[in-house]
Design a protein around this motif. Structure first.
Motif, PDB file in Angstrom:
ATOM      1  N   SER A  81       0.812  -1.395   0.193  1.00  0.00           N
ATOM      2  CA  SER A  81      -0.158  -0.055   0.037  1.00  0.00           C
ATOM      3  C   SER A  81       1.058   1.206  -0.028  1.00  0.00           C
ATOM      4  O   SER A  81       2.208   1.260   0.568  1.00  0.00           O
ATOM      5  N   PHE A  82       0.486   2.198  -0.587  1.00  0.00           N
ATOM      6  CA  PHE A  82       1.114   3.686  -0.766  1.00  0.00           C
ATOM      7  C   PHE A  82       0.290   4.686  -0.214  1.00  0.00           C
ATOM      8  O   PHE A  82      -0.731   4.949  -0.506  1.00  0.00           O
ATOM      9  N   ASP A  83       1.089   5.751   0.267  1.00  0.00           N
ATOM     10  CA  ASP A  83       0.555   6.870   0.554  1.00  0.00           C
ATOM     11  C   ASP A  83       1.588   8.001  -0.137  1.00  0.00           C
ATOM     12  O   ASP A  83       2.727   8.017   0.209  1.00  0.00           O
ATOM     13  N   ILE A  84       0.683   8.645  -1.015  1.00  0.00           N
ATOM     14  CA  ILE A  84       1.252   9.484  -1.817  1.00  0.00           C
ATOM     15  C   ILE A  84       1.132  11.004  -1.736  1.00  0.00           C
ATOM     16  O   ILE A  84      -0.441  11.289  -1.941  1.00  0.00           O
ATOM     17  N   ARG A  85       1.989  11.894  -1.508  1.00  0.00           N
ATOM     18  CA  ARG A  85       1.699  13.107  -1.209  1.00  0.00           C
ATOM     19  C   ARG A  85       2.631  14.226  -1.953  1.00  0.00           C
ATOM     20  O   ARG A  85       3.907  13.853  -1.897  1.00  0.00           O
ATOM     21  N   GLY A  86       2.001  15.311  -2.108  1.00  0.00           N
ATOM     22  CA  GLY A  86       3.020  16.407  -2.689  1.00  0.00           C
ATOM     23  C   GLY A  86       2.654  17.769  -1.661  1.00  0.00           C
ATOM     24  O   GLY A  86       1.706  18.188  -1.161  1.00  0.00           O
ATOM     25  N   TYR A  87       3.723  18.217  -1.037  1.00  0.00           N
ATOM     26  CA  TYR A  87       3.827  19.299  -0.184  1.00  0.00           C
ATOM     27  C   TYR A  87       4.371  20.618  -0.581  1.00  0.00           C
ATOM     28  O   TYR A  87       4.684  21.555   0.440  1.00  0.00           O
ATOM     29  N   SER A  88       4.913  20.580  -1.977  1.00  0.00           N
ATOM     30  CA  SER A  88       5.224  22.047  -2.236  1.00  0.00           C
ATOM     31  C   SER A  88       6.308  22.573  -1.333  1.00  0.00           C
ATOM     32  O   SER A  88       7.109  21.609  -1.292  1.00  0.00           O
ATOM     33  N   GLU A  89       6.327  23.891  -0.890  1.00  0.00           N
ATOM     34  CA  GLU A  89       7.813  24.105  -0.016  1.00  0.00           C
ATOM     35  C   GLU A  89       7.606  23.786   1.443  1.00  0.00           C
ATOM     36  O   GLU A  89       8.476  24.262   2.051  1.00  0.00           O
ATOM     37  N   ASP A  90       6.631  23.184   1.745  1.00  0.00           N
ATOM     38  CA  ASP A  90       6.298  22.721   3.212  1.00  0.00           C
ATOM     39  C   ASP A  90       7.460  21.790   3.733  1.00  0.00           C
ATOM     40  O   ASP A  90       7.951  21.174   2.933  1.00  0.00           O
ATOM     41  N   TYR A  91       7.751  22.113   4.744  1.00  0.00           N
ATOM     42  CA  TYR A  91       8.749  21.040   5.281  1.00  0.00           C
ATOM     43  C   TYR A  91      10.242  20.978   4.839  1.00  0.00           C
ATOM     44  O   TYR A  91      10.688  20.028   4.258  1.00  0.00           O
ATOM     45  N   PRO A  92      10.589  22.343   4.724  1.00  0.00           N
ATOM     46  CA  PRO A  92      12.121  22.115   3.977  1.00  0.00           C
ATOM     47  C   PRO A  92      13.235  21.553   4.970  1.00  0.00           C
ATOM     48  O   PRO A  92      12.710  21.697   6.369  1.00  0.00           O
ATOM     49  N   ILE A  93      13.975  21.049   4.446  1.00  0.00           N
ATOM     50  CA  ILE A  93      15.291  20.679   5.477  1.00  0.00           C
ATOM     51  C   ILE A  93      16.519  21.348   5.328  1.00  0.00           C
ATOM     52  O   ILE A  93      17.614  20.945   5.915  1.00  0.00           O
ATOM     53  N   ALA A  94      16.509  22.522   4.537  1.00  0.00           N
ATOM     54  CA  ALA A  94      17.463  23.380   4.560  1.00  0.00           C
ATOM     55  C   ALA A  94      16.836  24.829   4.344  1.00  0.00           C
ATOM     56  O   ALA A  94      15.897  25.136   3.961  1.00  0.00           O
ATOM     57  N   ASP A  95      17.907  25.859   4.180  1.00  0.00           N
ATOM     58  CA  ASP A  95      17.556  27.308   4.043  1.00  0.00           C
ATOM     59  C   ASP A  95      17.022  27.224   2.554  1.00  0.00           C
ATOM     60  O   ASP A  95      18.002  27.320   1.711  1.00  0.00           O
ATOM     61  N   ASN A  96      16.024  28.060   2.273  1.00  0.00           N
ATOM     62  CA  ASN A  96      15.729  28.345   0.799  1.00  0.00           C
ATOM     63  C   ASN A  96      16.434  29.691   0.661  1.00  0.00           C
ATOM     64  O   ASN A  96      16.199  29.985  -0.549  1.00  0.00           O
ATOM     65  N   GLY A  97      17.122  30.201   1.312  1.00  0.00           N
ATOM     66  CA  GLY A  97      17.855  31.630   1.160  1.00  0.00           C
ATOM     67  C   GLY A  97      18.924  31.337   0.153  1.00  0.00           C
ATOM     68  O   GLY A  97      19.607  32.540  -0.401  1.00  0.00           O
ATOM     69  N   SER A  98      19.263  30.233  -0.145  1.00  0.00           N
ATOM     70  CA  SER A  98      20.503  29.872  -0.925  1.00  0.00           C
ATOM     71  C   SER A  98      20.213  28.767  -2.008  1.00  0.00           C
ATOM     72  O   SER A  98      19.254  28.073  -1.700  1.00  0.00           O
ATOM     73  N   GLU A  99      20.906  28.822  -3.207  1.00  0.00           N
ATOM     74  CA  GLU A  99      20.544  27.838  -4.202  1.00  0.00           C
ATOM     75  C   GLU A  99      20.971  26.614  -3.650  1.00  0.00           C
ATOM     76  O   GLU A  99      20.283  25.385  -3.900  1.00  0.00           O
ATOM     77  N   GLU A 100      22.001  26.573  -2.682  1.00  0.00           N
ATOM     78  CA  GLU A 100      22.349  25.129  -2.037  1.00  0.00           C
ATOM     79  C   GLU A 100      21.292  24.353  -1.166  1.00  0.00           C
ATOM     80  O   GLU A 100      20.912  23.207  -1.219  1.00  0.00           O
ATOM     81  N   GLY A 101      20.720  25.523  -0.611  1.00  0.00           N
ATOM     82  CA  GLY A 101      19.468  25.055   0.414  1.00  0.00           C
ATOM     83  C   GLY A 101      18.100  24.836  -0.471  1.00  0.00           C
ATOM     84  O   GLY A 101      17.697  23.604  -0.131  1.00  0.00           O
ATOM     85  N   ARG A 102      17.919  25.488  -1.523  1.00  0.00           N
ATOM     86  CA  ARG A 102      16.940  25.236  -2.403  1.00  0.00           C
ATOM     87  C   ARG A 102      17.193  23.591  -3.108  1.00  0.00           C
ATOM     88  O   ARG A 102      15.990  23.051  -3.225  1.00  0.00           O
ATOM     89  N   LYS A 103      18.108  23.491  -3.388  1.00  0.00           N
ATOM     90  CA  LYS A 103      18.494  22.097  -4.013  1.00  0.00           C
ATOM     91  C   LYS A 103      18.110  20.929  -3.207  1.00  0.00           C
ATOM     92  O   LYS A 103      17.802  19.767  -3.551  1.00  0.00           O
ATOM     93  N   LYS A 104      18.545  21.046  -1.939  1.00  0.00           N
ATOM     94  CA  LYS A 104      18.178  20.116  -0.900  1.00  0.00           C
ATOM     95  C   LYS A 104      16.638  19.859  -0.676  1.00  0.00           C
ATOM     96  O   LYS A 104      16.110  18.773  -0.617  1.00  0.00           O
ATOM     97  N   ASN A 105      15.948  21.094  -0.752  1.00  0.00           N
ATOM     98  CA  ASN A 105      14.583  21.118  -0.381  1.00  0.00           C
ATOM     99  C   ASN A 105      14.015  20.454  -1.750  1.00  0.00           C
ATOM    100  O   ASN A 105      12.835  20.070  -1.454  1.00  0.00           O
ATOM    101  N   ARG A 106      14.288  20.583  -2.736  1.00  0.00           N
ATOM    102  CA  ARG A 106      13.794  19.838  -3.967  1.00  0.00           C
ATOM    103  C   ARG A 106      13.817  18.517  -3.925  1.00  0.00           C
ATOM    104  O   ARG A 106      15.159  17.866  -4.456  1.00  0.00           O
ATOM    105  N   ARG A 107      13.144  17.479  -3.543  1.00  0.00           N
ATOM    106  CA  ARG A 107      13.543  16.188  -3.284  1.00  0.00           C
ATOM    107  C   ARG A 107      11.914  15.428  -3.463  1.00  0.00           C
ATOM    108  O   ARG A 107      10.934  15.838  -3.155  1.00  0.00           O
ATOM    109  N   VAL A 108      12.379  14.289  -3.436  1.00  0.00           N
ATOM    110  CA  VAL A 108      11.242  12.992  -3.005  1.00  0.00           C
ATOM    111  C   VAL A 108      11.702  12.159  -1.955  1.00  0.00           C
ATOM    112  O   VAL A 108      12.913  11.934  -2.128  1.00  0.00           O
TER     113      VAL A 108
END
Length: 205
Positions: A166-193
């Motif tokens: 069974s699968f639970d599939i969701r999309g959260y957009s920008e919610d629950y970041p794991i890094a700072d969105n203020g830098s490209e390095e942080g945004r790259k980490k946040n763009r994830r599955v």
């Protein structure tokens, strides 16, 4: 090509607090749908002399925080987190998809297949696939893209897993970041599955 990994953290914490001065430790909330710890708190004798409690002090209720071990590829393309409850893989969007796309790229299938093998090895029958974006663009676009990416990954996973999974599939957009969105390095980490699945009782670390 050899992939280099780095261990980011390995924690095993039991909270035993003293009276009203205690300040509990806290972790950022997991996305909705994540597994919660089933570990019972330890039994502690409040009168044990080894505790050396000062006069008037008392023990706060014992609380167990899950063991967490995080291993990340050098460069951050893939990150694995193990607890005594579940396993979570985070794959950066760049290693799975072209920019602003939900169509899987050539390298994605091998990475997803390796995770499917781990799921089969642990005998997990429930899998969560969550998509996330950075904070660029509109929130609504991020919701749509993150869900489409999660669905794309789930479809490949399902080919290698038991049909009863069974699968639970969701999309959260920008919610629950794991890094700072203020830098490209942080945004790259946040763009994830993220792909997470529970451990069976026989596979705890």
């Amino acid at each position: 090509m050899t992939t280099t990994y780095r261990r980011l953290a390995a924690l095993a914490i039991v909270s035993v607090a003293l009276g009203p001065l205690a300040v509990p430790m806290a972790y950022a909330d997991d996305p909705p749908g994540s597994a919660a710890s089933a570990s019972p708190p330890p039994v502690i004798d409040a009168n044990a002399p080894g505790l050396m409690l000062p006069d008037g002090a008392s023990l706060a209720p014992a609380k167990v925080l899950d063991i967490k071990q995080i291993v990340e590829e050098e460069g951050g393309q893939q990150r694995r987190q193990d607890t005594n409850v579940d396993v979570t893989f985070a794959l950066q969007a760049e290693v799975l998809f072209p920019k602003n796309s939900a169509k899987l790229g050539p390298a994605a299938h091998a990475r997803i297949a390796a995770i499917a093998a781990e799921i089969n090895n642990l005998g997990s029958g429930r899998v969560r696939v969550f998509g996330f974006t950075d904070n660029l663009g509109t929130y609504e676009h991020g919701l749509k893209l993150s869900k489409q990416r999660a669905v794309a990954v789930q479809q490949v996973l399902a080919r290698s897993l038991d049909p009863g999974t069974s699968f639970d599939i969701r999309g959260y957009s920008e919610d629950y970041p794991i890094a700072d969105n203020g830098s490209e390095e942080g945004r790259k980490k946040n763009r994830r599955v993220e792909i997470s699945f529970p451990r069976t009782s026989s596979s705890a670390p």
